[in-house]
Design an enzyme around this catalytic site. Structure first.
Site, PDB file in Angstrom:
ATOM      1  N   CYS A 289      18.862  49.526  30.080  1.00  0.00           N
ATOM      2  CA  CYS A 289      18.466  49.998  28.748  1.00  0.00           C
ATOM      3  C   CYS A 289      17.085  50.646  28.765  1.00  0.00           C
ATOM      4  CB  CYS A 289      18.462  48.845  27.753  1.00  0.00           C
ATOM      5  SG  CYS A 289      20.089  48.119  27.427  1.00  0.00           S
TER       6      CYS A 289
ATOM      7  N   CYS B 255      18.176  43.750  29.260  1.00  0.00           N
ATOM      8  CA  CYS B 255      19.019  44.771  29.898  1.00  0.00           C
ATOM      9  C   CYS B 255      18.163  45.798  30.636  1.00  0.00           C
ATOM     10  CB  CYS B 255      19.882  45.448  28.821  1.00  0.00           C
ATOM     11  SG  CYS B 255      20.744  46.922  29.381  1.00  0.00           S
TER      12      CYS B 255
END
Length: 244
Positions: free
Chosen positions: A34, A31
């Site tokens: 993230c 991700c």
């Protein structure tokens, strides 16, 4: 103070049994957004040292917790007060946004906040569109798929998207290794009406690739793009399997 690392096995002790405020960053290695939260959460851990437990949970390695708290997008930040989930913040946000949320809960001084309801939800039958017969049949098929009495995997695949091909390989590996799981593959280009109907009935925004685990009219788990892997699918089915 460093950000604490959480696991499924220790989540009850480290979060649910904690009497105060716990802020959990749910993330994954794949991700990209993230990564923007790494320095932010380091700052939060230092800023609230001794007052708030700041922690992170790897979604891929701890799907039992991810499924239990209906985490459907990454990053997602979960805020617990006295073991109760009181706020959910999806998507990467600024440091100030998290500070405002944490300060608001601290200002309660231990007063109980309303719990955040589960995102798993019954799917009410939508009105059948007054368009074509094909559209009406697609809505009916979508309802039937989502109302399956055993946990079922519905996988939407686009045959013109490179990311979709990567997810499709993961799906194929899962199907080969789990012949007892009921699945339904939807090729978006070939079954566009059904793809749109699934979006309408499930109330989840269409993405491709997209995986849904459904049962008895509920979406129990969903993922899209890089979040669809064979291990995550297997962990999701373990988490939603009825006890016994």
């Amino acid at each position: 103070m460093p950000v604490a690392l959480l696991t499924d096995g220790a989540f009850a002790t480290d979060v649910l049994a904690h009497p105060g405020l716990v802020v959990v960053d749910v993330w994954a290695e794949w991700c990209t957004p993230c990564r923007a939260l790494v320095p932010i959460f380091n700052t939060l851990a230092d800023r609230y040292d001794g007052r708030v437990r700041v922690a992170k949970l790897d979604a891929d390695a701890n799907l039992e917790t991810v499924t239990r708290f209906d985490v459907r997008a990454l990053p997602t930040v979960l805020i617990f007060q006295g073991g109760v989930l009181v706020e959910r913040l999806s998507g990467a946000r600024s440091l100030g946004s998290y500070v405002d949320a944490i300060d608001a809960h601290l200002a309660r001084g231990g007063e109980a906040a309303p719990a955040v309801p589960s995102m798993a939800r019954p799917i009410a039958p939508p009105p059948v569109p007054a368009t074509t017969t094909a559209d009406s049949e697609a809505i009916r098929e979508a309802r039937e798929l989502l109302s399956h009495h055993e946990a079922m995997l519905v996988f939407k695949h686009s045959n013109s998207c490179p990311v979709s091909f990567t997810a499709k390989r993961q799906y194929d590996q899962f199907v080969a290794a789990n012949p007892g799981v009921t699945t339904r593959l939807v090729i978006v280009q070939q079954e566009r009406e059904l793809s749109h109907a699934l979006e309408t009935v499930s109330r989840l925004r269409h993405e491709s690739p997209q995986a849904l685990i459904v049962r008895d009219g509920r979406v129990l788990w969903d993922a899209s793009h890089g979040g669809i892997t064979k291990p995550r699918l297997e962990q999701a089915f373990l988490a939603v399997r009825p006890p016994g």
